[in-house]
Design a protein around this motif. Structure first.
Motif, mmCIF file in Angstrom:
data_model
loop_
_atom_site.group_PDB
_atom_site.id
_atom_site.type_symbol
_atom_site.label_atom_id
_atom_site.label_comp_id
_atom_site.label_asym_id
_atom_site.label_seq_id
_atom_site.Cartn_x
_atom_site.Cartn_y
_atom_site.Cartn_z
ATOM 1 N N VAL A 88 0.843 -1.198 0.000
ATOM 2 C CA VAL A 88 0.000 0.000 0.000
ATOM 3 C C VAL A 88 0.876 1.244 0.000
ATOM 4 O O VAL A 88 0.674 2.180 -0.795
ATOM 5 N N LEU A 89 1.887 1.277 0.867
ATOM 6 C CA LEU A 89 2.782 2.431 0.928
ATOM 7 C C LEU A 89 3.541 2.600 -0.383
ATOM 8 O O LEU A 89 3.658 3.720 -0.896
ATOM 9 N N ASP A 90 4.028 1.493 -0.931
ATOM 10 C CA ASP A 90 4.775 1.550 -2.183
ATOM 11 C C ASP A 90 3.885 2.060 -3.319
ATOM 12 O O ASP A 90 4.289 2.907 -4.116
ATOM 13 N N THR A 91 2.661 1.559 -3.384
ATOM 14 C CA THR A 91 1.730 1.964 -4.435
ATOM 15 C C THR A 91 1.386 3.436 -4.326
ATOM 16 O O THR A 91 1.332 4.157 -5.336
ATOM 17 N N LEU A 92 1.169 3.908 -3.116
ATOM 18 C CA LEU A 92 0.857 5.324 -2.923
ATOM 19 C C LEU A 92 2.061 6.199 -3.268
ATOM 20 O O LEU A 92 1.911 7.281 -3.857
ATOM 21 N N GLY A 93 3.256 5.752 -2.910
ATOM 22 C CA GLY A 93 4.442 6.538 -3.238
ATOM 23 C C GLY A 93 4.634 6.690 -4.734
ATOM 24 O O GLY A 93 4.907 7.788 -5.235
ATOM 25 N N VAL A 94 4.468 5.582 -5.452
ATOM 26 C CA VAL A 94 4.611 5.623 -6.903
ATOM 27 C C VAL A 94 3.521 6.507 -7.515
ATOM 28 O O VAL A 94 3.765 7.251 -8.471
ATOM 29 N N ALA A 95 2.314 6.432 -6.954
ATOM 30 C CA ALA A 95 1.203 7.246 -7.463
ATOM 31 C C ALA A 95 1.453 8.734 -7.254
ATOM 32 O O ALA A 95 1.310 9.540 -8.185
ATOM 33 N N ILE A 96 1.848 9.109 -6.071
ATOM 34 C CA ILE A 96 2.088 10.528 -5.786
ATOM 35 C C ILE A 96 3.228 11.055 -6.655
ATOM 36 O O ILE A 96 3.181 12.187 -7.154
ATOM 37 N N GLY A 97 4.236 10.223 -6.872
ATOM 38 C CA GLY A 97 5.366 10.637 -7.683
ATOM 39 C C GLY A 97 5.029 10.906 -9.137
ATOM 40 O O GLY A 97 5.827 11.511 -9.860
ATOM 41 N N ALA A 98 3.844 10.485 -9.585
ATOM 42 C CA ALA A 98 3.440 10.670 -10.985
ATOM 43 C C ALA A 98 2.450 11.805 -11.172
ATOM 44 O O ALA A 98 1.960 12.019 -12.291
ATOM 45 N N LEU A 99 2.140 12.561 -10.141
ATOM 46 C CA LEU A 99 1.044 13.527 -10.204
ATOM 47 C C LEU A 99 1.201 14.593 -11.280
ATOM 48 O O LEU A 99 0.207 15.105 -11.802
ATOM 49 N N ASP A 100 2.435 14.949 -11.636
ATOM 50 C CA ASP A 100 2.608 16.002 -12.636
ATOM 51 C C ASP A 100 2.987 15.467 -14.009
ATOM 52 O O ASP A 100 3.351 16.229 -14.899
ATOM 53 N N ALA A 101 2.892 14.143 -14.216
ATOM 54 C CA ALA A 101 3.186 13.569 -15.528
ATOM 55 C C ALA A 101 2.151 14.045 -16.543
ATOM 56 O O ALA A 101 0.961 14.165 -16.229
ATOM 57 N N GLU A 102 2.597 14.303 -17.747
ATOM 58 C CA GLU A 102 1.723 14.906 -18.758
ATOM 59 C C GLU A 102 0.437 14.114 -19.000
ATOM 60 O O GLU A 102 -0.657 14.703 -19.017
ATOM 61 N N PRO A 103 0.490 12.783 -19.178
ATOM 62 C CA PRO A 103 -0.758 12.051 -19.385
ATOM 63 C C PRO A 103 -1.690 12.122 -18.172
ATOM 64 O O PRO A 103 -2.917 12.155 -18.324
ATOM 65 N N ILE A 104 -1.111 12.132 -16.966
ATOM 66 C CA ILE A 104 -1.928 12.203 -15.752
ATOM 67 C C ILE A 104 -2.650 13.544 -15.679
ATOM 68 O O ILE A 104 -3.843 13.610 -15.336
#
Length: 457
Positions: A31-47
């Protein structure tokens, strides 16, 4: 009892108290790993583009979007799964004929659980169901060789875990799984040739549709009760004959899944460790490299090494780079690491990476292939201009199921990925809730996720 009814009974009977202490700890780490990876992608162009679309479309505000805002559960499932999938830094489960990523289901589990004010115990149980269903189907019913994507098995896992999180009764769970498992089977072209944004969005689509199937089932909509064994069903049309006794299954498969150390396709991890080992040897100098040879197992060669899924030397985008073993080896030999910073557009196409990539030779080894998936063998040989040959060999890495990532290791990765979007206080608060999730409500977690910045500080 049909197969899907047996599966539904397994899902309905799944209970937090059936989980071992090790499984609970590993679920919380994921859960922690998944959330970390998710937050780290917040400014990606497709997101950013997807978030704009969701804002335009709206949706009943039942489930939280990471970074703030609320929408309908199926749209939240898509967005949050897209976040956790986009960087390609999520966990994996390895089977002989298939690789899958059960954590991609977390967006559906989170959205479903929050929408019914679920507890952390319920969320963890549903998440464990996702791992068990996706991984066990991948074990006995691989589809890659027939041209279908691993999201195929995910269509069953997403619906099963979302239905569990929604607290649906057994009959409705069966219908949710049947609907999703009939309707959602993607083509493997998603991950072959020149890769598109869809490489990172194919599973979020399944997460969304599994969530929606569970919502349909909750309103009494039925699905094909012989989705697995019926005329023109899953076995006949997509996979092959297989047997799986769901009523004999446990909830422990999460303990065999593995977490990425490098921001790269999962089968590259031990090879990239070997590249770091070569860099650490006396006499190494990137400018002096004249040749790079890698022996690896057949699955790595086929998917990312230039085998059956296409040439891996025409690299221009992030999606292509993180599925090119020649490119990944080159950048690690040059930079010493492979993290999100290496995927900046200018680094992907930089002359030094592109030139070194073309010296990389990759060959599959039958002996190494026989050791997969219990190991991920890789032997790297780097030749320098003066004739010196530097060698390194790896078969596992930190995060592999034989060397599982600790909570402390997971926290370091989480902090590194989320630091641009969070304060230290926010990181501590999220990690604390996750580490004690069995004693929390899901809305305590989503309230913290809503406060995360969507742009870098």
């Amino acid at each position: 009892m049909t197969d899907v009814q047996d599966l539904a009974r397994f899902v309905a009977d799944a209970n937090f108290d059936d989980l071992s202490e090790q499984a609970v700890e590993q679920l919380k780490i994921r859960v922690l790993d998944t959330l970390g990876v998710a937050i780290g992608a917040l400014d990606a162009e497709p997101i950013v583009a997807i978030r704009g679309l969701i804002d335009d479309l709206g949706g009943a505000p039942q489930s939280t979007l990471i970074g703030g805002g609320r929408t309908a559960p199926d749209r939240a499932a898509f967005f949050n799964s897209a976040l956790s999938r986009y960087l390609d830094f999520m966990d994996s489960d390895l089977a002989k004929g298939e690789t899958n990523h059960p954590s991609d289901t977390f967006g559906a589990v989170l959205a479903a659980s929050e929408s019914v004010d679920g507890t952390g115990r319920e969320l963890l149980t549903a998440f464990a169901v996702a791992y068990q269903v996706h991984a066990r189907l991948s074990d006995v019913a691989p589809v890659r060789a027939k041209g279908f994507d691993h999201t195929s098995q995910g269509s069953f896992a997403a619906a099963a875990s979302a239905a569990k999180a929604l607290r649906l009764p057994e009959e409705q769970i069966a219908n949710a799984i049947a609907i999703s498992g009939t309707a959602n089977h993607a083509l493997r072209v998603t991950r072959t040739g020149n890769l598109s944004h869809w490489k990172g969005l194919a599973y979020p689509q399944v997460s969304k549709e599994g969530m929606f199937a569970a919502l349909l089932a909750s309103r009494g909509i039925t699905g094909p009760e012989e989705v697995f064994e019926g005329n023109k069903g899953y076995r006949e049309s997509i996979t092959k004959p297989f047997e799986l006794d769901w009523l004999a299954e446990d909830l422990e498969r999460v303990t065999r899944s593995i977490i990425k150390k490098h921001n790269a396709e999962i089968h590259s991890q031990s090879a990239l460790d070997a590249a770091q080992d070569v860099r650490a040897q006396a006499g190494f100098a990137p400018a002096e490299i004249t040749g790079v040879k890698l022996r690896t197992f057949d699955v790595a060669y086929s998917i990312i090494g230039g085998g059956e899924e296409g040439d891996k030397r025409s690299i221009r985008t992030k999606e292509e780079a993180d599925h090119s073993l020649p490119w990944m080896l080159a950048v690690v030999l040059l930079d010493g690491e492979l993290n999100p910073a290496q995927y900046e557009p200018e680094r992907i196409v930089a002359d030094d990476v592109q030139e070194l990539m073309r010296t990389v030779e990759i060959t599959p080894d039958d002996g190494f292939s026989a050791r997969f998936p219990d190991e991920m063998p890789a032997e790297l040989e780097v030749t320098l201009r003066d004739g010196t040959v530097l060698r390194a060999e790896r078969s596992t890495y930190e995060g592999f199921h034989t060397d599982p990532l600790s909570w402390e290791g997971a926290r370091r990765k989480f902090d590194a990925l989320t630091a641009p979007f969070t304060s230290e206080e926010q990181r501590d608060a999220i990690a604390k809730v996750v580490h004690h999730l069995e004693d929390a409500h899901v809305r305590e977690l989503t309230a913290l996720l809503a406060e995360v910045r969507t742009t870098r500080a």
